[in-house]
Design a protein around this motif. Structure first.
Motif, PDB file in Angstrom:
ATOM      1  N   CYS A  34     121.703  83.409  31.826  1.00  0.00           N
ATOM      2  CA  CYS A  34     122.851  84.300  31.643  1.00  0.00           C
ATOM      3  C   CYS A  34     123.728  83.869  30.469  1.00  0.00           C
ATOM      4  O   CYS A  34     124.378  84.709  29.839  1.00  0.00           O
ATOM      5  N   LEU A  35     123.764  82.564  30.180  1.00  0.00           N
ATOM      6  CA  LEU A  35     124.646  82.051  29.126  1.00  0.00           C
ATOM      7  C   LEU A  35     123.885  81.652  27.864  1.00  0.00           C
ATOM      8  O   LEU A  35     124.418  80.904  27.039  1.00  0.00           O
ATOM      9  N   THR A  36     122.661  82.119  27.715  1.00  0.00           N
ATOM     10  CA  THR A  36     121.916  81.833  26.488  1.00  0.00           C
ATOM     11  C   THR A  36     122.718  82.300  25.276  1.00  0.00           C
ATOM     12  O   THR A  36     123.220  83.422  25.253  1.00  0.00           O
ATOM     13  N   GLY A  80     121.960  78.385  31.009  1.00  0.00           N
ATOM     14  CA  GLY A  80     121.394  78.750  29.716  1.00  0.00           C
ATOM     15  C   GLY A  80     122.188  78.342  28.498  1.00  0.00           C
ATOM     16  O   GLY A  80     121.702  78.505  27.371  1.00  0.00           O
ATOM     17  N   ALA A  81     123.417  77.828  28.675  1.00  0.00           N
ATOM     18  CA  ALA A  81     124.200  77.417  27.516  1.00  0.00           C
ATOM     19  C   ALA A  81     123.554  76.209  26.843  1.00  0.00           C
ATOM     20  O   ALA A  81     122.901  75.387  27.491  1.00  0.00           O
ATOM     21  N   ALA A 121     115.939  85.092  42.855  1.00  0.00           N
ATOM     22  CA  ALA A 121     115.501  83.864  42.199  1.00  0.00           C
ATOM     23  C   ALA A 121     116.703  83.014  41.827  1.00  0.00           C
ATOM     24  O   ALA A 121     117.776  83.536  41.488  1.00  0.00           O
ATOM     25  N   ALA A 122     116.531  81.696  41.889  1.00  0.00           N
ATOM     26  CA  ALA A 122     117.614  80.785  41.525  1.00  0.00           C
ATOM     27  C   ALA A 122     118.024  81.002  40.078  1.00  0.00           C
ATOM     28  O   ALA A 122     117.176  81.113  39.183  1.00  0.00           O
ATOM     29  N   MET A 123     119.333  81.060  39.824  1.00  0.00           N
ATOM     30  CA  MET A 123     119.830  81.305  38.475  1.00  0.00           C
ATOM     31  C   MET A 123     119.713  80.068  37.590  1.00  0.00           C
ATOM     32  O   MET A 123     119.595  80.177  36.371  1.00  0.00           O
ATOM     33  N   GLY A 124     119.789  78.875  38.196  1.00  0.00           N
ATOM     34  CA  GLY A 124     119.752  77.654  37.424  1.00  0.00           C
ATOM     35  C   GLY A 124     118.333  77.231  37.081  1.00  0.00           C
ATOM     36  O   GLY A 124     117.392  77.479  37.836  1.00  0.00           O
ATOM     37  N   ARG A 125     118.173  76.583  35.924  1.00  0.00           N
ATOM     38  CA  ARG A 125     116.870  76.093  35.488  1.00  0.00           C
ATOM     39  C   ARG A 125     117.009  74.662  34.983  1.00  0.00           C
ATOM     40  O   ARG A 125     118.060  74.257  34.479  1.00  0.00           O
ATOM     41  N   VAL A 126     115.945  73.876  35.108  1.00  0.00           N
ATOM     42  CA  VAL A 126     115.900  72.537  34.535  1.00  0.00           C
ATOM     43  C   VAL A 126     114.886  72.553  33.402  1.00  0.00           C
ATOM     44  O   VAL A 126     113.710  72.854  33.625  1.00  0.00           O
TER      45      VAL A 126
END
Length: 384
Positions: free
Chosen positions: A16-18, A42-43, A354-359
């Motif tokens: 979302c914050l790309t 995504g930042a 789906a989970a919003m956070g990614r690693v």
């Protein structure tokens, strides 16, 4: 000035914050956990550390690793003119600037809001400190436990029968500050879309904790009642026959009625009409808690948990964090992600299932990206 060779870049999935660029000068937990949330979403986050690194790197445990994934680390000695200039050049391209020093420190380092705004008028600049940038306590040092004390959080006992404050095992004030800082940053970015203007956000950790504590006080903050006014005798922790601790949350009347009927098989006194209302249960709270503890100690946890589930009573075994992370429910939610450096609880909200956070990378080694970032910066390339 330079750290280890930068690891091969890992392509981050869009979030979302790309496109949002964050310059992070914070340390320990409140600021870094905030910027990690932004990175999970995504930042692009560049973490600026002094030659000694974030002090959290030296603490026992894995605090640094828990709050700095998905970031790049560069080392700058902001006490030198050259590195201060490099820091300001990085700030030119940032959308968000986060610092976690005591008031006045960023002025001495040449990275104050005034200095950063002079090179980037639209910057969203967030200062996270113990007591804020204003007020008589602004220069007073502290840590989570002292902020909890100053905010009123520690004035509340946690369990029925406690007569003294209990410190939570989780750093509540630090994480409250992280959450409020994140929300404030996103709100300021949203407003900037319309106005083009940045902002200086002044986040006091104690203020964030006070906001959490205020839910236990009256609407005018004039009174928080008696020591036990926020507690319910049947909303507490109880030890089963095998030593396992069970949390029971029988607050509403229908849950209490089911719990009392079930536990009265072991301790008949729990069916006494004297406990027939929430007011009466509080008035007889000491006696009632004693009876409840006696009843729960009569059987092992597995038996009680099965019985509570069958009766639709809110109850859970007290788990460790590793146990919770491995639970079938958490696995089904998909909020725990694996990386080469361990397992991570990512931003714990699902979007469209789906989970919003990614690693995409673990917490970086100190200065791992210094050469790469500064080479791009000095060559006039985009370092983000």
């Amino acid at each position: 000035m330079t750290g280890a060779a930068a690891p091969a870049p890992i392509a981050a999935p869009p979030g979302c914050l790309t496109g949002v660029r964050v310059l992070d000068l914070s340390s320990y937990l409140p600021g870094p956990f905030c910027t990690q949330i932004l990175a999970d979403l995504g930042a692009s986050v560049i973490k600026v550390e002094g030659p000694g690194g974030d002090a959290a790197r030296q603490l026992p445990g894995a605090l640094h690793e828990a709050a700095n994934r998905n970031k790049r680390s560069i080392v700058l000695d902001l006490k030198t003119d050259r590195d201060r200039e490099l820091g300001l050049r990085l700030a030119v391209g940032a959308d968000v600037f986060v610092e976690g020093f005591r008031p006045g420190v960023v002025d001495r380092l040449g990275m104050s809001y005034t200095a950063v705004r002079a090179v980037n008028p639209s910057i969203v600049y967030c200062s996270v400190s113990g007591f804020g940038q204003t007020g008589p306590l602004r220069d007073v040092p502290g840590h989570d436990v002292t902020y909890l004390a100053a905010s009123g959080v520690l004035s509340f006992p946690g369990s029925w029968g406690d007569r003294v404050p209990r410190r939570p095992g989780v750093p509540v004030s630090d994480l409250a500050a992280s959450a409020y800082a994140t929300v404030a940053i996103l709100a300021a970015l949203y407003q900037r879309r319309d106005t083009g203007e940045g902002a200086h956000l002044d986040l006091a950790i104690t203020d964030a904790a006070l906001a959490f504590a205020s839910v236990r006080a009256d609407a005018k903050l004039d009174d928080q009642g008696t020591d036990h006014s926020h507690l319910h005798p049947a909303n507490d922790l109880f030890e089963a026959a095998d030593g396992v601790t069970i949390a029971i949350g029988a607050v509403e009347e229908h849950f209490w009625e089911r719990l009392a009927a079930l536990l009265a098989e072991e301790v008949p006194a729990l069916a006494d009409p004297r406990f027939g209302s929430a007011t009466a249960r509080r008035a007889a709270g000491d006696e009632l808690v004693t009876l409840l503890r006696r009843a729960v100690r009569a059987r092992p946890a597995a038996e009680w948990l099965a019985a509570f589930a069958a009766a639709d009573i809110p109850a859970q075994r007290v788990l460790s964090v590793p146990e919770a992370g491995r639970s079938p429910h958490v696995r089904a939610r998909g909020i725990v992600a694996d990386s080469g450096a361990g397992r991570h609880v990512v931003f714990p909200v699902l979007r469209d299932g789906a989970a919003m956070g990614r690693v995409h990378s673990p917490a970086p080694a100190l200065g791992a990206h210094t050469e790469q970032v500064l080479a791009d910066l000095l060559a006039g390339k985009e370092p983000w």
